[in-house]
Design an enzyme around this catalytic site. Structure first.
Site, mmCIF file in Angstrom:
data_model
loop_
_atom_site.group_PDB
_atom_site.id
_atom_site.type_symbol
_atom_site.label_atom_id
_atom_site.label_comp_id
_atom_site.label_asym_id
_atom_site.label_seq_id
_atom_site.Cartn_x
_atom_site.Cartn_y
_atom_site.Cartn_z
ATOM 1 N N CYS A 114 0.821 -1.221 0.000
ATOM 2 C CA CYS A 114 0.000 0.000 0.000
ATOM 3 C C CYS A 114 0.852 1.268 0.000
ATOM 4 O O CYS A 114 0.361 2.348 -0.325
ATOM 5 C CB CYS A 114 -0.957 -0.008 1.188
ATOM 6 S SG CYS A 114 -2.104 -1.386 1.106
ATOM 7 N N HIS A 260 -3.511 7.020 1.855
ATOM 8 C CA HIS A 260 -3.855 5.737 1.236
ATOM 9 C C HIS A 260 -5.238 5.350 1.748
ATOM 10 O O HIS A 260 -5.525 5.444 2.939
ATOM 11 C CB HIS A 260 -2.821 4.683 1.625
ATOM 12 C CG HIS A 260 -3.308 3.292 1.424
ATOM 13 N ND1 HIS A 260 -3.772 2.865 0.200
ATOM 14 C CD2 HIS A 260 -3.435 2.242 2.272
ATOM 15 C CE1 HIS A 260 -4.157 1.604 0.313
ATOM 16 N NE2 HIS A 260 -3.967 1.200 1.562
ATOM 17 N N ASN A 290 -10.086 -0.394 -1.203
ATOM 18 C CA ASN A 290 -8.637 -0.254 -1.074
ATOM 19 C C ASN A 290 -7.983 -0.828 -2.331
ATOM 20 O O ASN A 290 -8.037 -2.026 -2.568
ATOM 21 C CB ASN A 290 -8.203 -1.035 0.181
ATOM 22 C CG ASN A 290 -6.699 -1.016 0.410
ATOM 23 O OD1 ASN A 290 -5.931 -0.697 -0.487
ATOM 24 N ND2 ASN A 290 -6.293 -1.390 1.605
HETATM 25 O O1 UT7 Z 1 -3.878 -0.952 3.468
HETATM 26 C C1 UT7 Z 1 -3.662 -1.848 4.467
HETATM 27 C C2 UT7 Z 1 -4.676 -2.910 4.275
HETATM 28 N N1 UT7 Z 1 -5.424 -3.288 5.388
HETATM 29 C C3 UT7 Z 1 -6.046 -2.484 6.278
HETATM 30 O O2 UT7 Z 1 -5.932 -1.301 6.286
HETATM 31 C C4 UT7 Z 1 -6.907 -3.169 7.277
HETATM 32 C C5 UT7 Z 1 -7.013 -2.476 8.579
HETATM 33 N N2 UT7 Z 1 -8.019 -3.128 9.369
HETATM 34 C C6 UT7 Z 1 -9.328 -2.915 9.144
HETATM 35 O O3 UT7 Z 1 -9.690 -2.121 8.307
HETATM 36 C C7 UT7 Z 1 -10.317 -3.654 10.004
HETATM 37 O O4 UT7 Z 1 -9.606 -4.432 10.942
HETATM 38 C C8 UT7 Z 1 -11.244 -4.585 9.178
HETATM 39 C C9 UT7 Z 1 -12.207 -3.753 8.355
HETATM 40 C C10 UT7 Z 1 -10.458 -5.490 8.249
HETATM 41 C C11 UT7 Z 1 -12.068 -5.438 10.124
HETATM 42 O O5 UT7 Z 1 -12.806 -4.611 11.005
HETATM 43 P P1 UT7 Z 1 -12.781 -4.860 12.568
HETATM 44 O O6 UT7 Z 1 -13.629 -3.840 13.151
HETATM 45 O O7 UT7 Z 1 -11.347 -4.908 13.004
HETATM 46 O O8 UT7 Z 1 -13.488 -6.269 12.690
HETATM 47 P P2 UT7 Z 1 -12.920 -7.639 13.298
HETATM 48 O O9 UT7 Z 1 -11.943 -8.253 12.358
HETATM 49 O O10 UT7 Z 1 -12.493 -7.404 14.708
HETATM 50 O O11 UT7 Z 1 -14.220 -8.504 13.288
HETATM 51 C C12 UT7 Z 1 -15.368 -8.165 14.092
HETATM 52 C C13 UT7 Z 1 -16.487 -9.147 13.780
HETATM 53 C C14 UT7 Z 1 -16.042 -10.609 13.829
HETATM 54 O O12 UT7 Z 1 -17.119 -11.372 14.338
HETATM 55 P P3 UT7 Z 1 -17.148 -11.815 15.894
HETATM 56 O O13 UT7 Z 1 -15.914 -12.638 16.090
HETATM 57 O O14 UT7 Z 1 -17.148 -10.532 16.670
HETATM 58 O O15 UT7 Z 1 -18.417 -12.579 15.972
HETATM 59 C C15 UT7 Z 1 -15.822 -10.967 12.370
HETATM 60 O O16 UT7 Z 1 -16.018 -12.340 12.116
HETATM 61 O O17 UT7 Z 1 -16.958 -8.942 12.462
HETATM 62 C C16 UT7 Z 1 -16.918 -10.154 11.704
HETATM 63 N N3 UT7 Z 1 -16.603 -9.828 10.317
HETATM 64 C C17 UT7 Z 1 -17.556 -9.565 9.407
HETATM 65 N N4 UT7 Z 1 -18.897 -9.536 9.473
HETATM 66 C C18 UT7 Z 1 -19.582 -9.213 8.364
HETATM 67 C C19 UT7 Z 1 -15.398 -9.708 9.735
HETATM 68 N N5 UT7 Z 1 -15.533 -9.364 8.435
HETATM 69 C C20 UT7 Z 1 -16.875 -9.267 8.207
HETATM 70 C C21 UT7 Z 1 -17.645 -8.954 7.075
HETATM 71 N N6 UT7 Z 1 -18.982 -8.935 7.193
HETATM 72 N N7 UT7 Z 1 -17.095 -8.648 5.884
#
Ligand code: UT7
Length: 333
Positions: A114, A260, A290
């Site tokens: 990125c 970014h 992204n």
């Molecule tokens: O350029 C660099 C590239 N990457 C990034 O910048 C990523 C940076 N991180 C993020 O943007 C966030 O961490 C994410 C958007 C990827 C994830 O968001 P989060 O708020 O950190 O969610 P999480 O991974 O902690 O997941 C929370 C819940 C989980 O369920 P439980 O365990 O609480 O029941 C996940 O299974 O949300 C669930 N979950 C989803 N639900 C619906 C994860 N992805 C999804 C989804 N739809 N797409």
């Protein structure tokens, strides 16, 4: 003194729009979850047989060259950032060079994820300041849609990525008032596996794709989203301050921040840390998701098209991504 300046910008995004609603046919997710957690509403996916990484980059480059009033023959070097090249090797920069009829000039293919575009811009800046080249085409292009796991298992990664390309023409200038002021590059390989794709890597006993590699998810993007998020908000802010301090500026001097496009929550956090009003931070993640190395040049080009980048403005580009890598560029437009 020789400096470098951006004289033309261009971008290309595939026509095919994939909405959050569309993704619900592949995986358990919802428009509400994706919007709330990331700010993304839709992204673009390339069409097989119509677009490639290099062809999208060529389209973006043609636009940038035309706007810079530079012919293909005047370009001295291509610096091309992508983590999703058409071939494992050679890189897509060579394919784009061929498509644009620029045979003979050097091509530097870089990854840097990125942060790829800011790294590429920094390389171009150094080559120009050293006097070696006068006109450099800097490109960021990605096709992410084919290697993300679109099942429910991969939803934490799949929903955030999209395809696209952006390009900038960077030229030598003696005008100290309108130029790239400085670039700042960082990385911390201790976190390499917090956001990575393992295959087809040479860490395997055999490079040939096996069912075991596929079953293990070796070809999927593996991401520790929480770790990426926590490091991103700190490093973005740090590297922006570094650029400002190096040039005697403070956050309120920034006319436009082009971060970014990783997650709107990351950009918002950084904006608040810097105390910047909303209209001074570019956000187009709702339209494209992204797009990794392409995200900054696409956002910068759109900002320029909207008249949000004017001569004399202090423009800051900032990135964070896999590696981990982070980088900034400060530009007096
Ligand atoms: O350029 C660099 C590239 N990457 C990034 O910048 C990523 C940076 N991180 C993020 O943007 C966030 O961490 C994410 C958007 C990827 C994830 O968001 P989060 O708020 O950190 O969610 P999480 O991974 O902690 O997941 C929370 C819940 C989980 O369920 P439980 O365990 O609480 O029941 C996940 O299974 O949300 C669930 N979950 C989803 N639900 C619906 C994860 N992805 C999804 C989804 N739809 N797409």
């Amino acid at each position: 003194m020789i400096y470098s300046t951006i004289t033309g910008l261009g971008y290309y995004v595939p026509e095919h729009v994939v909405t959050n609603e569309d993704l619900t046919s592949y995986m358990e997710t919802s428009d509400e979850w994706i919007r709330e957690r990331t700010g993304i509403q839709e992204r673009r996916y390339f069409t097989y047989g119509k677009e490639t990484n290099a062809s999208m980059a060529a389209a973006a480059s043609r636009m940038a060259l035309e706007r810079a009033e530079v012919t293909a023959k005047e370009v001295d070097l291509i610096v091309y950032a992508t983590i999703t090249p058409d071939y494992f090797f050679p890189g897509s920069g060579f394919l784009m060079q061929r498509e644009l009829g620029m045979e003979g000039i050097g091509v530097i293919d870089i990854r840097d994820q990125c942060s790829g575009f800011v790294y590429a811009l920094s390389i171009a800046d150094q080559f120009i300041k050293s006097g070696m080249y006068k006109t450099i085409l800097v490109v960021g292009a990605e096709i992410q849609s084919t290697w993300i796991n679109k099942s429910t298992e991969g939803r934490g990664v799949a929903v955030i990525f999209g395809d696209g390309a952006g390009a900038a023409v960077v030229r030598a200038t003696d005008d100290a008032e309108h130029r790239i002021l400085s670039t700042h590059l960082h990385a911390d390989g201790r976190f390499a596996e917090d956001l990575y794709v393992k295959d087809p890597g040479s860490s395997r006993p055999d490079r040939a794709a096996t069912k075991q590699m596929v079953d293990e998810g070796g070809f999927d993007v593996v991401m520790n989203g929480n770790a990426v998020f926590k490091h991103a908000v700190v490093r973005f802010t740090e590297v922006i301050h570094e650029g400002l301090q190096a040039n005697g500026f403070s956050p309120e001097d920034i006319s436009l921040l082009v971060p970014h496009q990783a997650n709107v929550r990351i950009s918002e956090y950084v904006r608040n840390q810097l105390g910047l009003p909303e209209d001074r931070v570019i956000s187009n993640i709702h339209k494209y998701g992204n797009t990794t190395a392409a995200s900054i040049p696409i956002a910068l080009t759109e900002a320029w098209e909207q008249g949000r980048v004017k001569p004399g403005d202090l423009v800051c580009l900032a990135a964070f991504g896999s590696g981990f890598t982070w980088a900034s560029a400060l530009i007096k437009w």
